[in-house]
Write an enzyme that holds these catalytic residues in place. Structure first.
Site, PDB file in Angstrom:
ATOM      1  N   TRP A 340      35.848 -15.523 -16.317  1.00  0.00           N
ATOM      2  CA  TRP A 340      35.104 -16.555 -16.883  1.00  0.00           C
ATOM      3  C   TRP A 340      34.335 -16.351 -18.142  1.00  0.00           C
ATOM      4  CZ3 TRP A 340      30.333 -19.235 -14.992  1.00  0.00           C
ATOM      5  CH2 TRP A 340      29.437 -18.297 -14.235  1.00  0.00           C
ATOM      6  N   ASP A 341      33.821 -14.889 -17.997  1.00  0.00           N
ATOM      7  CA  ASP A 341      33.046 -14.248 -19.099  1.00  0.00           C
ATOM      8  C   ASP A 341      33.400 -14.454 -20.437  1.00  0.00           C
ATOM      9  OD1 ASP A 341      33.239 -12.794 -16.445  1.00  0.00           O
ATOM     10  OD2 ASP A 341      32.099 -11.137 -17.549  1.00  0.00           O
ATOM     11  N   GLU A 481      28.093 -14.701  -6.651  1.00  0.00           N
ATOM     12  CA  GLU A 481      29.226 -14.072  -5.543  1.00  0.00           C
ATOM     13  C   GLU A 481      28.633 -13.402  -4.315  1.00  0.00           C
ATOM     14  OE1 GLU A 481      31.413 -11.514  -8.334  1.00  0.00           O
ATOM     15  OE2 GLU A 481      32.423 -13.230  -9.129  1.00  0.00           O
ATOM     16  N   LYS A 593      22.965 -13.789  -6.466  1.00  0.00           N
ATOM     17  CA  LYS A 593      23.364 -12.717  -7.205  1.00  0.00           C
ATOM     18  C   LYS A 593      23.034 -13.044  -8.615  1.00  0.00           C
ATOM     19  CE  LYS A 593      27.509  -9.872  -8.692  1.00  0.00           C
ATOM     20  NZ  LYS A 593      28.934  -9.887  -8.631  1.00  0.00           N
ATOM     21  N   GLN A 594      23.288 -14.170  -9.159  1.00  0.00           N
ATOM     22  CA  GLN A 594      23.260 -14.178 -10.611  1.00  0.00           C
ATOM     23  C   GLN A 594      22.872 -15.982 -10.993  1.00  0.00           C
ATOM     24  OE1 GLN A 594      27.426 -13.258 -10.375  1.00  0.00           O
ATOM     25  NE2 GLN A 594      27.525 -14.315 -12.361  1.00  0.00           N
TER      26      GLN A 594
HETATM   27  C1  BGC Z   1      30.080 -11.207 -11.907  1.00  0.00           C
HETATM   28  C2  BGC Z   1      30.979 -12.515 -12.333  1.00  0.00           C
HETATM   29  C3  BGC Z   1      31.871 -11.847 -13.826  1.00  0.00           C
HETATM   30  C4  BGC Z   1      32.418 -10.336 -13.378  1.00  0.00           C
HETATM   31  C5  BGC Z   1      33.123  -9.648 -14.662  1.00  0.00           C
HETATM   32  C6  BGC Z   1      30.712 -10.014 -11.411  1.00  0.00           C
HETATM   33  O1  BGC Z   1      29.966  -9.088 -11.142  1.00  0.00           O
HETATM   34  O2  BGC Z   1      29.493 -11.696 -10.566  1.00  0.00           O
HETATM   35  O3  BGC Z   1      30.425 -13.489 -12.507  1.00  0.00           O
HETATM   36  O4  BGC Z   1      32.756 -12.571 -13.918  1.00  0.00           O
HETATM   37  O5  BGC Z   1      31.310  -9.645 -12.885  1.00  0.00           O
HETATM   38  O6  BGC Z   1      31.908  -9.622 -15.445  1.00  0.00           O
END
Ligand code: BGC
Length: 729
Positions: A340-341, A481, A593-594
């Protein structure tokens, strides 16, 4: 150096062997067709040399998932000075500067070197991947002797030893080759070529070079094809050699050899200087649209250019069957896989400034609808369910397990099963693209189908809770995550509502403007009355979790029952919180996490509530967020700016910029954080400048600039017309 030059250049001076992995990533060059890490021409055993081409995925039988196959270093040079090899770890480095000219996409290095035998020479290396012709790579090398050299021996070859990837086997990581049927050619004394075929996917890649400027002969080496010259140099005497390389794949043409010969022939006819002029002109045209000018803040100016540079070199200009992987084309991380990035972080800058590229990226998802439909079907659902990680086939390619740790334990990776919000993220990107560009042709032929078929997936996916009279989602992973297999992630549930609302908007627009198309899509995608009635019902009754004691959105069911961890006690911190606490403890905690609820605030803003409501959520979620992903801080910068928290926004922005520029997470060796860079760009435009679509049609800005910025100027396209905005603080 004047500021306007400084902010266009990355400079490494003096030589710093402890930062090599960082530098070889951030100095990467590319042209949207390939990316080539900035490893040194002479090559070193521990470097991560990589030249990666979009779309050339291969599944090595020993590995868990497909990878982008690394091709030989096309810029390799072996230099010997009176029998002693030119190497930075031998002799003495008397002077050194490496520069990436981001304005022109040119990498250069100057070294003043004394051989162990005492001979002093100056070396200048310059290389670029042509932005004017994606199949052309160019390099120029100047060697000036300050002392007399009897024999300067130079080999310009393709380093096939670097064409390896890391595969993760049961025994641990190993180096593997993705190539078979390699062939080497020497068409002329000043030409050499290499071609190989990927072992499983069967793509062919070819490189063909022509060198000039000295009396070259073919090396006739069977594994490092190249061309060699030898000269004697008197003090102050200089030799300048040029290498032009054609590169192509079987994805471009069926007749690889003739194609390469033609491309190289054209390049040779033009010569290095003309190629460089054309290359710089192509870059200038891109910057004309994409550069954001910030007066009064040199760091932000430079970091903004760096972010845009990294996006540009990775963005497919001509190919709608590939997309940008999480680590762009700048390193082995995530094996080139697309997340999704792309849609929510890297694509929007292109929607605004290079709509053709944004369209290519969305078309990648369109072409991969069959993979998304297969995933939905395999899991017992209808419609299209996009994979969490995607490669050339569009099928799910998320590995199921992590690598074993030192005790041999592996952890199950659930994202490929449960991180389902990606389907709505893609729909969101399609909608934004359509609204900003007004590209009805794309929307009618492709975009609408993507929005609708993913909406059909949600129709089949949501679960009706009869007791509570609401729709729910179980076994999910939201953007955060650290918490797996949770129920009702508010981000996902809320995005589903947004998605279905826009599925109706899509259908209604089609019904008004192209009733036949509406009819056709309804019939092929089986959007029956029953489906539409249920969509309406989901919009009305989707559970959007709230936590009443704090009067905020609840990130997911039971989030606030988890252990509180005071993150302030763990600052400053380089190590990620899940590593400090361990997987299970993190899962059992409120450590996020984010950007998750904050991500939702960035994307949906006012739709979620008034300023007070958003502020309440901000105050609850930000202290709990550990920024364990590079995707986090730029979204915080964007959301903070919208909330009027300009200083906080600035701090988050600078932290996000440091991820690549300062390697603050210590993992830049694996590649550039594409999403962080896309997020930085968006935080400037959507956050600080407050650019948004106007409900009445058109666009507006609502600037929140840091007080010391004198001005911010940027351009974007609105419905095909270029707009330029200057904001003063
Ligand atoms: C993040 C995801 C991301 C992926 C690739 C993961 O560490 O939590 O949101 O899509 O890294 O960058």
């Amino acid at each position: 150096m004047r500021p306007e030059i400084r902010t266009w250049k990355l400079t490494e001076k003096p030589f710093n062997p402890t930062h090599l992995f960082h530098s070889e990533t951030i100095f990467t060059i590319g042209n949207g067709y390939l990316g080539s890490r900035a490893t040194f021409e002479e090559g070193y055993p521990d470097e991560i040399a990589a030249t990666l081409l979009h779309g050339i995925f291969n599944h090595h039988e020993q590995d868990l998932v497909p990878d982008l196959a690394n091709v030989p270093a096309w810029f390799a040079v072996q230099i010997t000075v009176d029998g002693e090899p030119f190497r930075l770890n031998e002799g003495r480095i008397l002077g050194y500067v490496r520069e990436l000219d981001m304005k022109n996409g040119i990498l250069s290095r100057q070294v003043l070197w004394q051989s162990p035998g005492g001979k002093i020479l100056r070396f200048t290396f310059e290389r670029f991947a042509s932005m004017a012709d994606q199949h052309i790579l160019a390099q120029q090398i100047e060697i000036t002797a300050l002392d007399e050299v009897q024999v300067l021996d130079c080999v310009l070859d393709f380093n096939t030893e670097t064409a390896l990837n890391i595969a993760y086997t049961a025994e641990g990581p190993v180096l593997v080759s993705h190539w078979k049927n390699a062939s080497i050619t020497y068409p002329a004394p000043d030409q050499s070529g290499w071609q190989g075929e990927t072992t499983q996917s069967g793509y062919r890649v070819g490189i063909l070079q022509q060198v000039s400027g000295a009396d070259f002969r073919a090396t006739e080496s069977s594994n490092r094809p190249g061309n060699r010259f030898q000269v004697s140099l008197k003090p102050e005497q200089r030799v300048t050699v040029t290498r032009l390389v054609g590169i192509a794949t079987s994805r471009d043409t069926k007749a690889l050899s003739p194609f390469l010969e033609e491309k190289l022939g054209q390049a040779v006819e033009k010569g290095y200087n003309t190629l460089k002029t054309e290359h710089c002109a192509a870059w200038a045209a891109i910057w004309e649209d994409m550069d954001i000018l910030i007066e009064g803040d040199e760091y932000v100016q430079k970091a903004a250019r760096f972010a845009a540079y990294q996006l540009i070199i990775a963005a497919p200009q001509k190919d709608e069957r590939v997309s940008i992987g999480a680590k762009t084309l700048s390193g082995p991380g995530y094996k080139g896989h697309v997340f999704w990035d792309t849609e929510l972080f890297m694509l929007p800058p292109f929607t605004l400034t290079q709509p053709g590229i944004a369209r290519n990226l969305l078309m990648y998802r369109y072409h991969n609808l069959p993979g998304a439909r297969k995933k939905a079907k395999d899991e017992g659902f209808l419609g299209a369910m996009y994979p969490w990680e995607s490669t050339d086939t569009g099928e799910e390619t998320t590995p199921k397990w992590t690598l074993p740790d030192k005790h041999g334990n592996r952890i199950r990776i659930w994202t490929g099963d449960h991180e389902q919000h990606i389907s709505s993220d893609i729909a969101y990107a399609v909608w934004q693209y359509w609204k900003w560009t007004g590209d009805n042709e794309f929307f009618v032929k492709h975009g609408a189908e993507m929005i609708l078929d993913t909406a059909v997936f949600w129709y089949s996916r949501v679960e009706w809770n009869a007791k509570k009279q609401r729709y729910e989602l179980s076994e999910q992973i939201g953007p955060d995550e650290y918490h797996e297999n949770i129920n009702n992630p508010v981000y996902t549930n809320r995005m589903v509502v947004w998605h279905l609302q826009h599925a109706f908007k899509t259908l209604n627009w089609l019904r008004t403007n192209l009733p036949e198309k509406a009819q056709a899509l309804q019939s092929t995608l089986h959007i029956t009355d029953e489906v539409q009635a249920k969509w309406q019902d989901i919009i009305a009754k989707m559970y959007i979790p709230r936590y009443e004691p704090l009067n905020v959105y609840e990130q997911f069911d039971g989030f606030f029952d988890k252990d509180e961890v005071n993150l302030a006690l763990y600052t400053p911190r380089v190590t990620a919180m899940d590593v400090i606490l361990g997987h299970q403890r993190t899962n059992a905690s409120q450590v996020i996490k984010q950007a998750d609820v904050v991500m939702m605030i960035a994307l949906l803003g006012d739709e979620l509530g008034d300023h007070e409501e958003l502020m309440r959520n901000w105050r609850v979620y930000v202290p709990r967020t550990a920024h364990g992903s590079s995707l986090s801080q730029a979204m915080h910068a964007w959301a903070a700016a919208r909330l009027g928290l300009v200083e906080e926004a600035y701090e988050h922005w600078v932290d996000a910029a440091g991820i690549d520029l300062e390697d603050t997470k210590g993992n830049v060796r694996d590649g550039i954080h594409g999403a962080a860079n896309g997020g930085l760009y968006q935080a400037l435009i959507f956050g600080f400048a407050g650019l948004q679509l106007d409900e009445k049609g058109g666009w507006k800005v609502d600037p929140r600039l840091p007080a010391w910025w004198k001005s911010m100027t940027f351009s974007f396209y609105y419905r095909g017309e270029k707009q330029t905005v200057t904001l003063k603080s």
